[in-house]
Design a protein around this motif. Sequence first.
Motif, short mmCIF file in Angstrom:
data_model
loop_
_atom_site.label_atom_id
_atom_site.label_comp_id
_atom_site.label_asym_id
_atom_site.label_seq_id
_atom_site.Cartn_x
_atom_site.Cartn_y
_atom_site.Cartn_z
N UNK A 1 69.27 46.22 45.60
CA UNK A 1 69.92 45.38 44.59
C UNK A 1 68.81 44.56 43.96
N UNK A 2 68.80 44.49 42.62
CA UNK A 2 67.67 43.90 41.92
C UNK A 2 68.10 43.02 40.76
N UNK A 3 67.31 41.97 40.54
CA UNK A 3 67.48 41.13 39.35
C UNK A 3 66.15 41.15 38.58
N UNK A 4 66.26 41.07 37.26
CA UNK A 4 65.10 41.19 36.38
C UNK A 4 65.04 40.02 35.42
N UNK A 5 63.82 39.57 35.13
CA UNK A 5 63.61 38.47 34.18
C UNK A 5 62.17 38.54 33.69
N UNK A 6 61.79 37.63 32.83
CA UNK A 6 60.43 37.59 32.29
C UNK A 6 59.75 36.29 32.69
N UNK A 7 58.44 36.38 32.96
CA UNK A 7 57.67 35.18 33.27
C UNK A 7 57.23 34.51 31.97
N UNK A 8 56.54 33.37 32.02
CA UNK A 8 56.16 32.67 30.79
C UNK A 8 55.25 33.47 29.86
N UNK A 9 54.58 34.50 30.36
CA UNK A 9 53.73 35.35 29.52
C UNK A 9 54.43 36.64 29.11
N UNK A 10 55.72 36.69 29.32
CA UNK A 10 56.56 37.83 28.95
C UNK A 10 56.35 39.05 29.83
N UNK A 11 55.75 38.86 31.01
CA UNK A 11 55.64 39.95 31.98
C UNK A 11 56.99 40.15 32.64
N UNK A 12 57.37 41.39 32.83
CA UNK A 12 58.61 41.67 33.54
C UNK A 12 58.46 41.42 35.03
N UNK A 13 59.48 40.81 35.63
CA UNK A 13 59.49 40.52 37.06
C UNK A 13 60.81 41.01 37.64
N UNK A 14 60.73 41.68 38.78
CA UNK A 14 61.91 42.13 39.50
C UNK A 14 61.88 41.50 40.89
N UNK A 15 63.02 40.98 41.32
CA UNK A 15 63.21 40.54 42.70
C UNK A 15 64.29 41.43 43.27
#
Length: 176
Positions: free
Chosen positions: A120-134
């Motif tokens: 199960x995963x959630x996705x968002x962007x960091x302040x530099x617009x890099x994609x991050x998945x947890x």
Amino acid sequence: MRPPINADSEPIDPRVRVGHVHLKVADLERSLAFYCGVLGFGLQGLLEDEAAFLAAGGYHHHLAINTWESRGGSPPPEGSTGLHHIAFVYPTRAALGRALRRLRAAGVQLIGASDHGGTEAIYFRDPDDNGVELYWDRPEKEWPRNADGSLKIVNSPLNVENLASEGSTVPPDGER
């Protein structure tokens, strides 16, 4: 499309793992505020005002951020090649639920949330617009399988509200 396979070559050692990710960022302090302040990574070390090394626990670093080639820079334009996202595996669904609540408290907007069957995963962007998945891995015995026994990859919507309620009570020892 499958890559060509050389029958004479040995497969990669199954114990190989990703050691760390190193990201170029525009502003070191802003990225530290995000990765340490919002996500909770610990600062393991600084290299002047140009690089920082972050970890979960006492490891030397899982994530490094630097401004060596990117201070004040901007994200690559859409349609260009590069890193799609970095992913961090949480040990339990409850730990992922707590991370989701931290993101919400910091005002971070999700760009996606998926149930992939085995994860199960959630996705968002960091302040530099890099994609991050947890994400968290379900126990392997629960992973969906095709008739031939291979892993069945799925992409179903994740019930984010249910995940957000997970782990909302004080966790038992060892589950923090």
